[in-house]
Design an enzyme around this catalytic site. Structure first.
Site, PDB file in Angstrom:
ATOM      1  N   SER A  67       0.836  -1.210   0.000  1.00 33.60           N
ATOM      2  CA  SER A  67       0.000   0.000   0.000  1.00 33.60           C
ATOM      3  C   SER A  67       0.865   1.251   0.000  1.00 33.60           C
ATOM      4  O   SER A  67       2.075   1.197   0.258  1.00 33.60           O
ATOM      5  CB  SER A  67      -0.898   0.035   1.238  1.00 33.60           C
ATOM      6  OG  SER A  67      -1.718  -1.099   1.305  1.00 33.60           O
TER       7      SER A  67
HETATM    8  N1  SAH Z   1       0.893  -4.741   4.100  1.00 27.54           N
HETATM    9  C1  SAH Z   1       1.650  -5.487   3.124  1.00 27.54           C
HETATM   10  C2  SAH Z   1       0.820  -5.821   1.907  1.00 27.54           C
HETATM   11  C3  SAH Z   1      -0.095  -6.922   2.190  1.00 27.54           C
HETATM   12  S1  SAH Z   1      -0.940  -7.536   0.757  1.00 27.54           S
HETATM   13  C4  SAH Z   1       2.882  -4.737   2.729  1.00 27.54           C
HETATM   14  O1  SAH Z   1       3.231  -3.762   3.386  1.00 27.54           O
HETATM   15  O2  SAH Z   1       3.560  -5.140   1.789  1.00 27.54           O
HETATM   16  C5  SAH Z   1      -1.867  -8.785   1.585  1.00 27.54           C
HETATM   17  C6  SAH Z   1      -1.068  -9.996   1.975  1.00 27.54           C
HETATM   18  O3  SAH Z   1      -1.938 -10.886   2.669  1.00 27.54           O
HETATM   19  C7  SAH Z   1      -0.523 -10.783   0.789  1.00 27.54           C
HETATM   20  O4  SAH Z   1       0.844 -10.952   0.948  1.00 27.54           O
HETATM   21  C8  SAH Z   1      -1.268 -12.130   0.866  1.00 27.54           C
HETATM   22  O5  SAH Z   1      -0.486 -13.223   0.442  1.00 27.54           O
HETATM   23  C9  SAH Z   1      -1.576 -12.202   2.355  1.00 27.54           C
HETATM   24  N2  SAH Z   1      -2.666 -13.093   2.753  1.00 27.54           N
HETATM   25  C10 SAH Z   1      -3.875 -13.273   2.194  1.00 27.54           C
HETATM   26  N3  SAH Z   1      -4.610 -14.154   2.894  1.00 27.54           N
HETATM   27  C11 SAH Z   1      -3.836 -14.558   3.950  1.00 27.54           C
HETATM   28  C12 SAH Z   1      -4.019 -15.456   5.040  1.00 27.54           C
HETATM   29  N4  SAH Z   1      -5.145 -16.149   5.222  1.00 27.54           N
HETATM   30  N5  SAH Z   1      -3.014 -15.604   5.916  1.00 27.54           N
HETATM   31  C13 SAH Z   1      -1.850 -14.921   5.772  1.00 27.54           C
HETATM   32  N6  SAH Z   1      -1.623 -14.060   4.765  1.00 27.54           N
HETATM   33  C14 SAH Z   1      -2.592 -13.875   3.862  1.00 27.54           C
END
Ligand code: SAH
Length: 220
Positions: A67
């Site tokens: 983000s």
């Molecule tokens: N805040 C992060 C971006 C996150 S994007 C940053 O600073 O880069 C959302 C993330 O959630 C992705 O990496 C995705 O793989 C993960 N995700 C989705 N479902 C999930 C789950 N059930 N458990 C753990 N991670 C998950």
């Protein structure tokens, strides 16, 4: 974070990013300090390093995005951290938000379902000198029971509702930030639980996150 990152050639860009985040309305000094300290260029793909200090979201591979810094800052500001909390993060992604949390809380436990991302995040966090973070590869909708309860939680992906295990692992008086809603549009929601266990939900802003997978996410 105990070791300060080396002063690098990006320090000037970082100072400008802090001003951009401040202009976006962020006032929490600890959060602004963290934005000024975390070397975001280490958390984005090498080809995008030139854009690392712009206040925009960027693709991080595996169909996921990091983000905009002001979005992370606003989320962390809403948690009103004191620097002592044990925080659970669901969705490590690049590890950038993890690093911001590591500087504003006591200890961070972050769960990521994609091993490639978790491995890369560990490397980036190490390179940034962040060491009060533990990363688990797994389904974050189940929380991380071994280290519960948590005083604060951040879910970095969109969820149809608050996963029940997270509420169970939230400490009395705790705060949980999660984008709630269908796949195409969500409301970033601050869930607070009083010392007596009464739950309150406050909508903060409209948001669009990648879907939360897993047992208590969209696959459940
Ligand atoms: N805040 C992060 C971006 C996150 S994007 C940053 O600073 O880069 C959302 C993330 O959630 C992705 O990496 C995705 O793989 C993960 N995700 C989705 N479902 C999930 C789950 N059930 N458990 C753990 N991670 C998950």
């Amino acid at each position: 974070m105990t070791r300060k990152p080396e002063r690098d050639s990006y320090a000037g860009y970082r100072a400008r990013l802090v001003e951009a985040v401040r202009s976006a309305g962020i006032r929490d000094m600890a959060v602004l300090h963290a934005v000024g300290e975390v070397p975001r260029h280490l958390f984005v793909p090498e080809a995008l390093r030139g854009q690392a200090y712009e206040d925009t979201s960027l693709p991080i591979g595996n169909g996921q995005t990091i983000s905009a810094p002001s979005t992370h800052a606003r989320a962390i500001e809403a948690l009103k951290l004191t620097g002592r909390e044990k925080v659970l993060e669901v969705g490590t992604g690049s590890g950038y938000q993890t690093a911001l949390l590591a500087l504003t809380a006591g200890q961070v436990f972050s769960v990521e379902r994609v091993k490639t991302l978790a491995d890369r995040a560990r490397t980036s966090l190490g390179a940034a000198g962040v060491n009060n973070v533990s990363i688990l590869v797994g389904d974050g909708t189940l929380g991380w029971r071994a280290f519960a309860p948590f005083q604060a939680m951040v879910v970095a992906a969109a969820s149809p509702d608050v996963p029940a295990p997270l509420l169970e692992q939230l400490a009395p008086g705790g705060r949980l930030l999660i984008p709630l809603g269908p796949r195409d549009a969500q409301v970033l929601t601050l869930v607070t639980v009083s010392d007596r266990g009464v739950q309150h939900r406050a909508p903060l802003s409209e948001a669009r996150f990648v879907p939360l997978r897993g047992t208590h996410g969209f696959d459940g």
